[in-house]
Design an enzyme around this catalytic site. Structure first.
Site, PDB file in Angstrom:
ATOM      1  N   CYS A   1       5.004   0.143 -12.529  1.00 39.81           N
ATOM      2  CA  CYS A   1       5.460   1.077 -13.288  1.00 39.81           C
ATOM      3  C   CYS A   1       6.843   1.189 -13.991  1.00 39.81           C
ATOM      4  O   CYS A   1       7.783   1.554 -13.948  1.00 39.81           O
ATOM      5  CB  CYS A   1       5.904   2.538 -12.419  1.00 39.81           C
ATOM      6  SG  CYS A   1       6.669   2.100 -11.040  1.00 39.81           S
TER       7      CYS A   1
ATOM      8  N   PRO B   1       3.087   4.427  -0.883  1.00 43.54           N
ATOM      9  CA  PRO B   1       2.890   5.298  -0.060  1.00 43.54           C
ATOM     10  C   PRO B   1       1.528   5.936   0.425  1.00 43.54           C
ATOM     11  O   PRO B   1       1.282   6.859   1.164  1.00 43.54           O
ATOM     12  CB  PRO B   1       3.722   6.645  -0.763  1.00 43.54           C
ATOM     13  CG  PRO B   1       3.514   6.173  -2.169  1.00 43.54           C
ATOM     14  CD  PRO B   1       3.670   4.833  -2.140  1.00 43.54           C
TER      15      PRO B   1
ATOM     16  N   ALA C   1       0.660  -1.317  -0.146  1.00 40.55           N
ATOM     17  CA  ALA C   1      -0.041  -0.058  -0.094  1.00 40.55           C
ATOM     18  C   ALA C   1       0.767   1.371   0.007  1.00 40.55           C
ATOM     19  O   ALA C   1       0.375   2.254  -0.677  1.00 40.55           O
ATOM     20  CB  ALA C   1      -1.044  -0.145   1.263  1.00 40.55           C
TER      21      ALA C   1
END
Length: 554
Positions: free
Chosen positions: A435, A263, A261
């Site tokens: 990402c 930041p 989870a």
């Protein structure tokens, strides 16, 4: 004074050094200055280095003041020319005195560099820099010295806007357009906004795919606004909003779990989506797991700042792989958001991808300070620019076998997390995202997961494009069919690729590199029954990310 002594070594490449710039600064036990100040100085000086190197070498600062090392010169000149406070050191500090003796010359050279690039003001140039358009990775020093007047420095690369999510737990888009963004000019089309945002500081674009998301010019600073400090606005890249939006949880069908989870941007976005599900409905709880202690503190702060504490239960120091899916409260989880550690290769402006330029010690011969007669124009020799690569978790310039080994370790860990998510008995939907731009962490993981035994037993399949929430269904950039075909499975690679969503960094979409796919569960009655053996969890020996990998902040 210690600020520059703490920051200067961070501009140098040290063999065997591990971790990103951020982790090296904040985990250092030797830095005496405030870590935030050191990190900000090094990051900003790095971004400006292609410009400042030219200024320093034209002014011949290092040749006239030989006691100033190149890395100190870059930091000191950055503060002298680009900050209101100037050089953060006592007036008697020798290096400050040495630089300020040449303030007039440095300022004049800076003005010449700016005008050569056709920027009418420092703020215009700053916006261009913040957009990532002048960097060592995209503009060589030879380019900087070019006398080609046909170069349009304002359009050399697609700018990356500052994406801002309006936190509907506390406010609304309409309210923020009336208050925080009053006076901003709304631009309907993103392509028109990107063409304007480098030169217009008060432009704004309301996103067409993600609700309550706006794009602002790259140089926009909201850090001191009431809306930002009170959690009404959250700085979050558009791509980072895809997982929670694609998950699209429904009230009454189980709780939600954000498995990795910190930041907390995705966690609070998930809470906001559930808040908007409608009045009178019993809203699910969002459980947020974070195994790292320091990152759990960041997560907690984010949840409370966003006003999500009524919706989110934080499980600090909790390893997702150690959860027993068959025990409460995990046996009531209906929706899982999985955004695991990855290479971070899609992040725009990542400090560990940036090449820092340092001025050369022998750019030009020394010039006598007493000589004031005009000299004949001479052609400057090609400067010897030292390129310093900061340490990165995944280095594309490493030998192919090293890169392949790192990607294998990451993708193995990511697949393990995804297969564990498949174990939750009441789960209806899962989003998996990274990402990363590498197929090994994206399409390959998806194909292997779909071909796994647990996926077949529990009835898990890819969520087709036609089933996706409207904004994701309309997103044009899909998965890589060739990459899907590289994994030997019985899956239809074309079908899976069309279901996956990709974002490409540095393109007209103004986003970072990203990947997300959703999995949905078929009729449990049609799935093969799970064996009667009691679930014992994964072994402790392999529940951590691969060595040297830190979770990526978005």
């Amino acid at each position: 004074m210690s600020l520059y002594h703490d920051a200067a070594p961070l501009l140098a490449s040290v063999p065997g050094q591990n971790g990103s710039l951020k982790s090296r600064v904040f985990n250092s036990k030797t830095i005496k200055s405030p870590p935030k100040q050191v990190y900000a100085l090094v990051s900003e000086a790095s971004k400006w280095s292609p410009i400042l190197v030219e200024v320093i070498e034209k002014a011949q600062l290092i040749q006239l003041e030989r006691k100033i090392a190149p890395n100190f010169a870059l930091l000191l000149v950055h503060d002298l020319l680009l900050t209101r406070r100037g050089i953060s050191a006592p007036a008697s500090y020798p290096l400050r005195l040495a630089v300020e003796r040449h303030k007039a010359r440095l300022s004049a050279e800076f003005a010449r560099v700016r005008l050569k690039r056709r920027f009418g003001s420092v703020e215009d140039l700053r916006a261009h820099i913040e957009a990532g358009n002048v960097s060592a990775g995209h503009c060589s020093h030879g380019d900087l010295e070019s006398n080609d007047t046909t170069i349009d420095w304002a359009t050399t690369q697609q700018p990356h806007p500052r994406w801002v999510r309006v936190n509907t737990l506390k406010t609304s888009l309409d309210e923020q357009l009336r208050t925080t963004f009053a006076g901003y000019d709304a631009v309907d089309k993103l392509e028109h906004f990107l063409a304007l945002c480098s030169t217009r500081s008060k432009a704004l674009h309301v996103d067409k795919h993600i609700p309550n998301l706006v794009a602002l010019p790259p140089a926009t600073d909201l850090s001191k606004t009431h809306a930002y400090t009170d959690g009404l606005l959250i700085l979050q890249d558009k791509a980072s909003c895809f997982p929670a939006y694609l998950l699209d949880p429904e009230a009454g069908d189980g709780d939600c779990l954000d498995a990795c989870a910190a930041p907390g941007n995705k966690t609070t976005h998930l809470a906001a989506i559930l808040q908007e599900s409608g009045p009178g409905l019993t809203r699910p709880t969002v459980f947020a797991c974070e195994r790292d202690k320091s990152r759990a503190l960041t997560l907690t702060k984010m949840v409370y700042t966003a006003g999500a504490e009524r919706h989110v239960v934080i499980k600090a120091n909790q390893d997702f792989l150690r959860l027993d899916p068959d025990r409460a409260p995990w046996n009531a989880i209906g929706w899982l958001l999985l955004d695991p550690s990855c290479s971070g290769s899609g992040i725009i402006g990542r400090e560990d991808e940036r090449t820092v330029l340092l001025p050369s010690k022998q750019a030009n011969p020394p010039v006598s300070r007493l000589r004031k007669r005009k000299r004949k124009a001479t052609v400057d020799p090609m400067p010897a620019v030292r390129k310093v690569q900061e340490e990165i978790p995944i280095n594309e310039e490493k030998p192919p076998d090293q890169l392949a080994a790192r990607l294998t370790a990451l993708s193995t860990f990511q697949l393990k997390l995804l297969l564990h998510a498949f174990q939750f008995p009441e789960a209806r939907r899962i989003t998996y995202s990274t990402c990363s731009v590498y197929a090994q962490e994206n399409e390959h993981v998806v194909m292997k997961a779909l071909d796994s035994t647990i996926a077949k037993q529990r009835g898990w399949c890819i969520m087709q494009r036609g089933e996706q929430v409207s904004g994701m269904k309309a997103w044009e950039i899909r998965g890589n069919k060739k990459a899907c075909g590289e994994v030997a499975t019985i899956q239809d690679e074309e079908c899976v690729a069309e279901a996956c969503i990709r974002c490409e960094k540095g393109t007209k979409e103004g986003m970072q590199g990203f990947f997300v796919a959703a999995f949905v569960r078929g009729d449990p009655a049609m799935a093969e029954k799970q064996g009667d053996d009691e679930w014992e969890g994964f072994s402790d020996t392999n529940s951590n990310p691969p060595e040297g990998v830190s979770p990526v902040d978005l």
